[in-house]
Structures are given as C-alpha cells and as structure tokens.
Scaffold this active site. Structure first.
Site, PDB file in Angstrom:
ATOM      1  N   LYS A 254       0.854  -1.181   0.000  1.00 57.94           N
ATOM      2  CA  LYS A 254       0.000   0.000   0.000  1.00 57.94           C
ATOM      3  C   LYS A 254       0.891   1.233   0.000  1.00 57.94           C
ATOM      4  CE  LYS A 254      -4.616   0.545   0.440  1.00 57.94           C
ATOM      5  NZ  LYS A 254      -5.671  -0.319  -0.102  1.00 57.94           N
TER       6      LYS A 254
ATOM      7  N   GLY B 203     -19.006   7.423  -0.897  1.00 60.19           N
ATOM      8  CA  GLY B 203     -18.111   7.771  -1.999  1.00 60.19           C
ATOM      9  C   GLY B 203     -18.293   6.825  -3.162  1.00 60.19           C
TER      10      GLY B 203
ATOM     11  N   VAL C 170     -17.379   3.731  -3.720  1.00 59.23           N
ATOM     12  CA  VAL C 170     -17.838   2.389  -3.361  1.00 59.23           C
ATOM     13  C   VAL C 170     -19.139   2.452  -2.577  1.00 59.23           C
ATOM     14  CG1 VAL C 170     -17.291   0.311  -2.043  1.00 59.23           C
ATOM     15  CG2 VAL C 170     -15.520   1.418  -3.405  1.00 59.23           C
TER      16      VAL C 170
END
Length: 353
Positions: free
Chosen positions: A80, A187, A189
């Site tokens: 990440k 948002g 998703v």
C-alpha cells in the site's frame, strides 16, 4: 518515528519514504509480503494529522492487502502507499508524476492502484513515469459495462454479495427486502453499494463527510440522512462502514445496535482485540479484507487479461469464503477476524518464492 518497534510493524519486507520538496510530495510505500507474487494495493491520499498517523495507516493497510489477496486466491502480495495531503487542495500533476517516479524505482516490487483520495485519472498521470500502476485500462467491466479501470464497481458488488451472506447466516434470510442498513461513507464504493441495497429492497440511512455526496444518496436513493455521531449506532440490522478505518473500537462497539457489521472500509477494527469484543457482543463481523476484495480481484484480472465473466464469478465467491469463515467461527468459538487470519496465513506463510 519508530519502524521496527512500531505496533503495526509485522515483518514488512520493504518501506520507502518519498520526499520531493519541488512538488510537495510526502509519501510512504509499504510492502508487507510478496510470497504469493508482487505486492499490489491502492495509493491513498489523505491529510494525515501527523507522519506517525500516516505510517500507522500504511503499515496496517499493506498487511491487510496480503491477507486480502491470499483469501481471494490471487497470485499477489500485499502493499500500500499513502500520500500525505488533502486531495482536494494539494493534488497536482507534478506531485503525481513524482509519485510515479518513486514507484518506478521499486522495479515492480509494488504496483499501485486507485484508493481513497485518488482516481483512475491520477494513476494514469503516475503512469507517465512508471509501468507499475494498475486499474487504469479501458475494458469491459465485470458487469459487462464499459470500464475505465476503476475497481469501485467490483468492490461494491463484492461487499453487497458479502452482506447477503452475512444476513443469510445471522438472520436466516435469503433476501434483503425491508432490511435496515446504515452506510457510513457514500463515496465511489459506498454509493454503489447503497444503490445495490436499495434495488434489493433495503431501507437506507447514510452519512458522509461531504454534504454533496449525502445529498445525492438522499435524492437518488431515498436514503435517510444521519449525522456522524449517530450513523454507527442506529437501530438497524446492518452497519456498513465504507469510509476510513478504525471505526470499531471500545467506544463504538458498546453502542452498536446492529447485529451485523459488513462494509467496504479497510481496517475497520481499531485493534485486533476488537474482533473479540464484537464476537462477545454477538455481532457478526464480516472481516473487511474478505468482503471488500472485489476491487483487487478486478485489478488482478486486468493484468492477466480482462474476462468479465471470470471476474464476476470470482467476486461472487466472496460469499462462499465468508460462509466458511462464519461456520468455522461458530464451530470453534472464535471471532471471525481471527478465523479469517488463520485461513489467509495458511495460504501465504512459508510459501516459497
């Protein structure tokens, strides 16, 4: 700032601190484990309060990606990256290109995708300086519609599939008609998830830090707006965290009225101990790194060659993985997050490279 003694450090293989004074870039790239393949995970941009907060987030997120890919049976490792800054104020093409140059220096060890605070367009800008970005190619989406590479639709669908599995296991219901669901975060998703829930007959309560996104959900989905202080504690069947992590903690778990927590946010547990706390309260927790794997599945197939039917089938299998976790949790008397960890570790620990 400590690293090796940091409470979230879990034998991470690689950590890169990126600084470019000319563009204002300050970022951290974390690679947790590559035993199954190159690390793939989102690049998040967020106005962290401190460097320490950013380090904590990237260490936790990268570890979660290892477990997510393993449980999704993908030949990928976990990584990440986080860019420190407000994406609505500090994001520039020069900053994104600089991030791309840092990604290129890693030689494919880590591959970035979009995440909170970044978009497909942002990753395409990074891609001017590196080939180590994913989820940026136009292709047929998992639902058969044209896709620009954004994995959000697959993430949302996988979360919806996972909620169905949790409702079936906990409530003995095969449909969502009349089910009460609180969605925290509307948002890319969260909104898509809310739309799936609405189409399935669920009643929605929503909250988002951005008023325009809340207004859209209220106007288009008939959702009931809630405040930040109440969204997790409403008398609903399901709470779906779809924003930032660490929302399940000592304070919030005591106040939950829902019997199911199943959402798309990463790292929903503030600490591993909160997995046990949910279990003791009788709340069925769908481990976030299992239920939100649709996006990484979609991106993985982009790299192998787009196959919408295969992606859809793979994302739908999230329900089977969750059911296995739920059943083992019932059988062994252990919280679902611990069971999910065990299953993932069976798949990536000690695997030869």
């Amino acid at each position: 700032m400590t690293v090796f003694t940091h409470p979230e450090f879990d034998h991470h293989e690689h950590l890169t601190f990126c600084c470019d004074p000319e563009t204002g870039l300050r970022a951290i790239i974390a690679v947790h484990n590559t035993s199954r393949g190159p690390a793939l995970g989102g690049c998040r941009m967020y106005p962290y309060a401190s460097d320490e907060e950013a380090l904590t987030d990237v260490l936790r997120l990268s570890r979660g990606m290892t477990y997510k890919s393993a449980l999704a049976n993908l030949d990928l490792g976990g990584g990440k990256s986080v860019i420190i800054g407000d994406p609505r104020q500090h994001k520039t093409e020069a900053l994104l290109e600089s991030m791309g140059r840092f990604l290129e220096q890693l030689g494919g060890l880590y591959i970035a995708a979009e995440d909170s605070g970044t978009s497909v367009a942002d990753l395409q800008v990074m891609g001017r300086k590196t080939s180590n970005v994913a989820g940026i190619s136009e292709r047929p989406g998992f639902d058969g519609r044209p896709s620009n590479g954004d994995p959000s639709p697959a993430t949302a669908w996988g979360t919806f599939v996972g909620i169905n599995a949790a409702v079936k296991h906990k409530l003995g219901r095969s449909d969502l008609e009349g089910l009460n669901v609180a969605v925290q975060g509307i948002g890319n998703v969260g909104y898509r998830l809310a739309r799936h829930l609405k189409e399935a007959g669920a009643k929605l309560w929503v909250y988002d830090v951005h008023q325009d996104q809340m207004d859209r959900a209220v106007a288009e989905l008939g959702a009931t707006p809630a405040t930040a202080d109440e969204i997790l504690y409403l008398p609903v069947d399901v709470v779906a965290p779809c924003a930032m992590g660490a929302v399940l903690n000592d304070h919030s778990i005591r106040k939950l009225q829902a019997t199911i927590v199943a959402g798309a946010a990463n790292n929903q547990l503030a600490t591993p101990a909160h997995d046990q706390a949910l279990f003791e309260r009788g709340v069925l927790y769908a481990p976030d790194f299992v239920i939100n794997a649709g996006g990484i599945i979609d991106v993985c197939y982009e790299r192998k060659g787009p196959d919408p039917q295969a992606v859809r089938k793979h994302v739908d299998s999230i329900a089977n993985t969750l059911e296995e976790i739920f059943q083992r949790s019932d059988r062994d008397g252990l919280p679902t997050g611990q069971i999910a960890d065990q299953l993932a570790e069976e798949r990536f620990r000690h695997k030869s490279r």
